[in-house]
Scaffold this motif. Structure first.
Motif, short mmCIF file in Angstrom:
data_model
loop_
_atom_site.label_atom_id
_atom_site.label_comp_id
_atom_site.label_asym_id
_atom_site.label_seq_id
_atom_site.Cartn_x
_atom_site.Cartn_y
_atom_site.Cartn_z
N UNK A 110 42.32 34.12 39.91
CA UNK A 110 41.88 35.29 40.01
C UNK A 110 42.75 36.39 41.01
N UNK A 111 42.78 35.84 42.38
CA UNK A 111 43.61 36.80 43.03
C UNK A 111 44.85 36.91 42.76
N UNK A 112 45.68 36.00 42.26
CA UNK A 112 47.11 36.05 41.78
C UNK A 112 47.01 36.88 40.55
N UNK A 113 46.15 36.68 39.56
CA UNK A 113 46.03 37.62 38.42
C UNK A 113 45.94 39.13 38.82
N UNK A 114 45.06 39.38 39.79
CA UNK A 114 44.89 40.66 40.29
C UNK A 114 46.16 41.32 40.85
N UNK A 115 46.88 40.45 41.58
CA UNK A 115 48.19 41.12 42.07
C UNK A 115 49.13 41.17 40.95
#
Length: 281
Positions: free
Chosen positions: A3-8
């Motif tokens: 999810x964090x990488x997707x947000x980036x």
């Protein structure tokens, strides 16, 4: 972590799409901020960028509820690497060998963090921390007022740092909201800190990018939104690493943030390249 990488990815791509749309709107005729915004909102790229920002924010919240703040902060800083790669593709921006290396460094740092990160800490933090976040928002606004009076380079750094601290308040506040019912939200100072911190951060970041060096402002942003929230997560919220891998998490965090700082000029898509693409479209 996904999810964090997707947000980036969402935030980094949105930066380029909104830059193209905003400059295309400016090229169609004169007008004030409201007129330019209205013309930008009529372009699919700007709307797509807003949608990606919204999706990125949701993914950021999900990530903050699942993994340590230090991992999410480093991943969000990696949005600069996404912007660099997307700008190289859509805006025909030429990346130097050092910048391509920085993209690789960011990816390597995030990989190390992914290996070392433990689960989200289960600490609720001291009661005063929620009120401290509200006070931090006031401090961010005061920093913005003082920073706006500095010379150009100092102004950009101060405003960018203030914006980063505001986004950091959002990161910590998400962890301190333990109920989503109206009664729980209205009585929790962290909920107010989240809204005020996000608004103050956007205000200061916009001012920093318009009134100073993009590179300097973005460097301040990256430092503000990563270091302080990470420390708060470790000291008061119980964020930890996998057993025996604390050194690897520190290394991965430092490597990812250093790579992001090397890509600070991509805090805003390059103007000339965006103008050329907008003219072609």
């Amino acid at each position: 972590m996904l999810c964090a990488l997707g947000a980036a990815v969402c935030f980094g791509t949105a930066t380029v799409l909104q830059a193209i749309a905003a400059r295309a709107a400016a090229a169609t005729g004169p007008g004030g901020d409201v007129a330019l915004l209205w013309r930008a909102l009529r372009q699919w790229r700007y709307l797509a960028g807003l949608a990606l920002d919204g999706l990125g924010f949701v993914l950021q919240i999900l990530a903050l509820r699942s993994v340590p703040i230090y991992a999410v902060g480093a991943a969000l800083a990696a949005s600069l690497a996404v912007t660099a790669v997307v700008a190289a593709r859509l805006l025909r921006v030429r990346l130097s060998r050092v910048e391509w290396a920085a993209v690789g460094v960011v990816c390597a740092g995030l990989a190390l963090l992914g290996l070392a990160s433990g689960a989200e800490g289960d600490g609720a933090g001291p009661a005063w921390l929620r009120w401290a976040l509200v006070g931090a928002v006031a401090g961010v606004l005061l920093l913005g007022v003082a920073g706006g009076r500095l010379p150009e380079r100092g102004r950009a750094l101060a405003l960018g740092l203030g914006a980063g601290l505001g986004f950091g308040v959002v990161e910590v506040a998400v962890r301190l909201i333990d109920g989503l019912t109206p009664a729980a939200l209205f009585t929790n100072p962290a909920a107010y800190a989240l809204l005020l911190g996000g608004g103050a951060a956007f205000l200061l970041l916009t001012s920093a990018l318009q009134r100073g060096s993009v590179t300097t402002a973005t460097a301040g942003l990256v430092l503000g939104e990563t270091v302080a929230p990470a420390l708060i997560g470790v000291v008061w919220l119980g964020d930890r690493t996998r057993p025996g891998l604390g050194w690897l998490a520190v290394l991965g965090f430092a490597v990812a943030v250093a790579g992001a700082l090397a890509l600070s000029r991509f805090g805003e898509a390059p103007v000339e390249s965006a103008d050329r693409v907008a003219a072609r479209k």
